[in-house]
Design a protein around this motif. Structure first.
Motif, PDB file in Angstrom:
ATOM      1  N   GLY A 125      97.065  -9.188 104.579  1.00 33.84           N
ATOM      2  CA  GLY A 125      97.290  -7.870 105.173  1.00 33.84           C
ATOM      3  C   GLY A 125      95.982  -7.419 105.779  1.00 33.84           C
ATOM      4  N   ARG A 126      95.569  -6.179 105.516  1.00 34.66           N
ATOM      5  CA  ARG A 126      94.239  -5.773 105.954  1.00 34.66           C
ATOM      6  C   ARG A 126      93.207  -6.032 104.848  1.00 34.66           C
ATOM      7  NH1 ARG A 126      95.742  -0.466 103.859  1.00 34.66           N
ATOM      8  NH2 ARG A 126      93.759   0.442 103.241  1.00 34.66           N
ATOM      9  N   GLY A 127      93.630  -6.791 103.814  1.00 39.04           N
ATOM     10  CA  GLY A 127      92.770  -7.118 102.679  1.00 39.04           C
ATOM     11  C   GLY A 127      93.305  -6.504 101.401  1.00 39.04           C
ATOM     12  N   ASP A 133      97.465  -0.341 114.052  1.00 38.97           N
ATOM     13  CA  ASP A 133      96.798   0.719 113.268  1.00 38.97           C
ATOM     14  C   ASP A 133      95.272   0.595 113.313  1.00 38.97           C
ATOM     15  OD1 ASP A 133      96.256  -1.455 111.637  1.00 38.97           O
ATOM     16  OD2 ASP A 133      97.354  -0.700 109.888  1.00 38.97           O
ATOM     17  N   GLY A 134      94.757  -0.361 114.101  1.00 44.76           N
ATOM     18  CA  GLY A 134      93.296  -0.470 114.264  1.00 44.76           C
ATOM     19  C   GLY A 134      92.645  -1.425 113.282  1.00 44.76           C
ATOM     20  N   PHE A 135      93.361  -1.793 112.217  1.00 43.21           N
ATOM     21  CA  PHE A 135      92.807  -2.760 111.253  1.00 43.21           C
ATOM     22  C   PHE A 135      93.055  -4.178 111.755  1.00 43.21           C
ATOM     23  CE2 PHE A 135      93.217   0.989 108.658  1.00 43.21           C
ATOM     24  CZ  PHE A 135      92.117   0.920 107.821  1.00 43.21           C
ATOM     25  N   HIS A 136      92.279  -5.114 111.246  1.00 45.90           N
ATOM     26  CA  HIS A 136      92.453  -6.521 111.581  1.00 45.90           C
ATOM     27  C   HIS A 136      93.229  -7.212 110.468  1.00 45.90           C
ATOM     28  CE1 HIS A 136      89.217  -5.296 114.196  1.00 45.90           C
ATOM     29  NE2 HIS A 136      89.405  -6.390 114.921  1.00 45.90           N
ATOM     30  N   GLU A 137      94.083  -8.111 110.869  1.00 48.54           N
ATOM     31  CA  GLU A 137      94.835  -8.908 109.900  1.00 48.54           C
ATOM     32  C   GLU A 137      93.852  -9.924 109.287  1.00 48.54           C
ATOM     33  OE1 GLU A 137      97.948  -7.875 109.654  1.00 48.54           O
ATOM     34  OE2 GLU A 137      98.464  -9.365 108.126  1.00 48.54           O
ATOM     35  N   LEU A 138      93.772  -9.976 107.976  1.00 55.77           N
ATOM     36  CA  LEU A 138      92.789 -10.855 107.319  1.00 55.77           C
ATOM     37  C   LEU A 138      93.444 -11.910 106.442  1.00 55.77           C
ATOM     38  CD1 LEU A 138      90.206  -8.322 105.782  1.00 55.77           C
ATOM     39  CD2 LEU A 138      90.198  -9.333 108.064  1.00 55.77           C
ATOM     40  N   THR A 139      92.772 -13.038 106.319  1.00 51.74           N
ATOM     41  CA  THR A 139      93.025 -13.938 105.190  1.00 51.74           C
ATOM     42  C   THR A 139      91.655 -14.133 104.566  1.00 51.74           C
ATOM     43  OG1 THR A 139      94.675 -15.079 106.498  1.00 51.74           O
ATOM     44  CG2 THR A 139      93.975 -16.144 104.462  1.00 51.74           C
ATOM     45  N   LEU A 157      93.347   4.013  99.748  1.00 52.18           N
ATOM     46  CA  LEU A 157      91.973   4.516  99.908  1.00 52.18           C
ATOM     47  C   LEU A 157      91.069   3.574 100.702  1.00 52.18           C
ATOM     48  CD1 LEU A 157      91.659   5.709  96.239  1.00 52.18           C
ATOM     49  CD2 LEU A 157      91.320   7.228  98.197  1.00 52.18           C
ATOM     50  N   GLY A 158      91.365   2.269 100.680  1.00 50.46           N
ATOM     51  CA  GLY A 158      90.527   1.312 101.413  1.00 50.46           C
ATOM     52  C   GLY A 158      90.988  -0.108 101.168  1.00 50.46           C
ATOM     53  N   SER A 159      90.684  -0.988 102.111  1.00 56.09           N
ATOM     54  CA  SER A 159      91.227  -2.348 102.094  1.00 56.09           C
ATOM     55  C   SER A 159      90.740  -3.181 100.909  1.00 56.09           C
ATOM     56  CB  SER A 159      90.835  -3.067 103.386  1.00 56.09           C
ATOM     57  OG  SER A 159      91.146  -2.272 104.504  1.00 56.09           O
ATOM     58  N   ASP A 160      89.500  -2.985 100.465  1.00 52.26           N
ATOM     59  CA  ASP A 160      88.916  -3.828  99.407  1.00 52.26           C
ATOM     60  C   ASP A 160      89.166  -3.276  98.004  1.00 52.26           C
ATOM     61  OD1 ASP A 160      87.709  -5.399 101.347  1.00 52.26           O
ATOM     62  OD2 ASP A 160      85.782  -4.356 101.224  1.00 52.26           O
ATOM     63  N   THR A 215      80.659  -1.129 108.582  1.00 50.23           N
ATOM     64  CA  THR A 215      81.783  -2.071 108.656  1.00 50.23           C
ATOM     65  C   THR A 215      82.578  -1.896 109.960  1.00 50.23           C
ATOM     66  OG1 THR A 215      81.885  -2.130 106.270  1.00 50.23           O
ATOM     67  CG2 THR A 215      83.836  -2.899 107.420  1.00 50.23           C
ATOM     68  N   PRO A 216      82.980  -0.656 110.335  1.00 49.04           N
ATOM     69  CA  PRO A 216      83.724  -0.517 111.597  1.00 49.04           C
ATOM     70  C   PRO A 216      82.944  -1.053 112.800  1.00 49.04           C
ATOM     71  CG  PRO A 216      83.796   1.540 110.357  1.00 49.04           C
ATOM     72  CD  PRO A 216      82.891   0.616 109.602  1.00 49.04           C
ATOM     73  N   THR A 217      81.617  -0.868 112.818  1.00 49.82           N
ATOM     74  CA  THR A 217      80.808  -1.370 113.934  1.00 49.82           C
ATOM     75  C   THR A 217      80.848  -2.894 113.987  1.00 49.82           C
ATOM     76  OG1 THR A 217      79.356   0.520 113.649  1.00 49.82           O
ATOM     77  CG2 THR A 217      78.486  -1.281 114.974  1.00 49.82           C
ATOM     78  N   VAL A 218      80.822  -3.535 112.833  1.00 49.89           N
ATOM     79  CA  VAL A 218      80.844  -5.002 112.801  1.00 49.89           C
ATOM     80  C   VAL A 218      82.199  -5.515 113.308  1.00 49.89           C
ATOM     81  CG1 VAL A 218      80.652  -7.046 111.320  1.00 49.89           C
ATOM     82  CG2 VAL A 218      79.104  -5.107 110.992  1.00 49.89           C
ATOM     83  N   TYR A 219      83.287  -4.880 112.873  1.00 51.86           N
ATOM     84  CA  TYR A 219      84.612  -5.298 113.375  1.00 51.86           C
ATOM     85  C   TYR A 219      84.718  -5.050 114.880  1.00 51.86           C
ATOM     86  CZ  TYR A 219      86.922  -6.431 108.966  1.00 51.86           C
ATOM     87  OH  TYR A 219      87.302  -7.038 107.793  1.00 51.86           O
ATOM     88  N   LYS A 220      84.175  -3.932 115.360  1.00 46.59           N
ATOM     89  CA  LYS A 220      84.230  -3.611 116.794  1.00 46.59           C
ATOM     90  C   LYS A 220      83.438  -4.667 117.576  1.00 46.59           C
ATOM     91  CE  LYS A 220      83.372   0.446 119.551  1.00 46.59           C
ATOM     92  NZ  LYS A 220      81.943   0.691 119.733  1.00 46.59           N
TER      93      LYS A 220
END
Ligand code: C5P
Length: 310
Positions: A166-168, A38-44, A149-152, A194-199
């Motif tokens: 998950g994605r946060g 889905d384009g998101f990164h798996e986070l811990t 609505l958003g990961s955070d 944020t998307p630019t930093v992940y990219k």
């Protein structure tokens, strides 16, 4: 993070204005895993809410409107793309209420700063409209809506210190026994997307330095800032420094100023420094200010509760 009775009492629609205060967050630990289909990164991650606040006031109205003052005024769009408006609409749709409210946002959390300011405002809008409309949502219901609505955003409904996976969006509280940590923030002139930093993280093949957060969790329990300092880690820091090499100078300045540790907050560009206590934080902040290496310097204590009615 203290137990909060607010979410347990019965709800009635509010007639007067509802004021909600919401904190910024930093990440004490951010491990970025592979990107998902889905384009998101798996986070811990270990989220930590700090005492730098935005405030939303919700009043009754015949339509849904948003006005604002403070950080980002004149830059942020106040129309349908704004997360505050989207949050109010999603809550109304989920609960069968008319999405009618006059919302006013007072912003102190810098935008696009890695402090989750936009996510904080969405969390505040959910809590404010819930109270204004008397929807009677539980904290878990609000967190579930927040996740869409958003990961955070679920974390900013909760606050305190929490593990995010998950994605946060999957958050579980970490009880830290009421100990206060003292932080100094160096806010950059210009935000980062944020998307630019992940990219960039994917493109530069950044190494993950942050393993499992076990050492950090143990350090939080020990309540020793020197021990915590050695455990702070952020996998997105390399990507933020790649996009903004000058942030290395800010990190160095904070350490020169006597901070115990410094790291980029979330996706940046804010740099956050750990101090021993309130007095030490004030000294580090004064020294950083004197070096004139960033737009603004703030001190803040954490953990603090999430979005709450005042
Ligand atoms: O969830 P949120 O809207 O805050 O995410 C903003 C952007 O950050 C996403 O569109 C995605 O590019 C990136 N992101 C990611 N992995 C995450 C969280 C965010 O890649 N776990």
């Amino acid at each position: 993070f203290s137990e909060d009775e607010e979410f347990d009492r019965p709800r009635l629609a509010a007639h007067g204005p509802v004021r909600v205060r919401v904190p910024a967050k930093i990440n004490l630990h951010l491990h970025v895993g592979p990107s998902r289909p889905d384009g998101f990164h798996e986070l811990t991650t270990v989220y930590h809410a700090i005492g730098l606040y935005d405030e939303i006031t919700a009043r009754r109205g015949d339509t849904l409107t948003l006005t604002m003052e403070g950080e980002g005024a004149g830059e942020l769009s106040l129309d349908e793309d704004n997360l505050v408006i989207r949050a109010a609409r999603v809550l109304a749709a989920e609960t069968g209420h008319e999405p009618h409210a006059r919302l006013h946002l007072k912003k102190q959390i810098p935008i696009a700063a890695g402090l989750a300011g936009g996510s904080a405002d969405a969390a505040a809008a959910l809590v404010a409209c819930d109270q204004l409309w008397g929807t009677g949502m539980s904290r878990d219901d609000l967190a579930a809506i927040a996740a869409t609505l958003g990961s955070d955003i679920p974390f900013l409904v909760l606050g305190g210190t929490a593990l995010g996976t998950g994605r946060g969006e999957l958050v579980s509280p970490i009880l830290t026994g009421g100990h206060a940590w003292h932080w100094v923030l160096a806010v950059a002139e210009e935000g980062l997307s944020t998307p630019t930093v992940y990219k960039t993280f994917d493109e530069i093949g950044a190494q993950t330095n942050a393993g499992p957060p076990d050492g950090l969790l143990a350090a939080l329990r020990q309540r020793d800032p020197e021990v915590l300092a050695a455990e702070l880690a952020n996998d997105l820091q390399a990507a933020a420094l790649h996009l903004r090499p000058e942030l290395q100078g800010v990190l160095d300045a904070g350490l020169d100023a006597g901070a115990l540790a410094g790291l980029v907050s979330g996706s940046g560009p804010t740099c956050v420094f750990l101090a021993e206590d309130a007095r030490h934080a004030a000294l580090v902040a004064a020294e950083l200010e004197a070096r004139d290496c960033c737009r603004a310097v703030r001190t803040a204590v954490g953990p603090v509760p999430g979005a709450r009615v005042l």
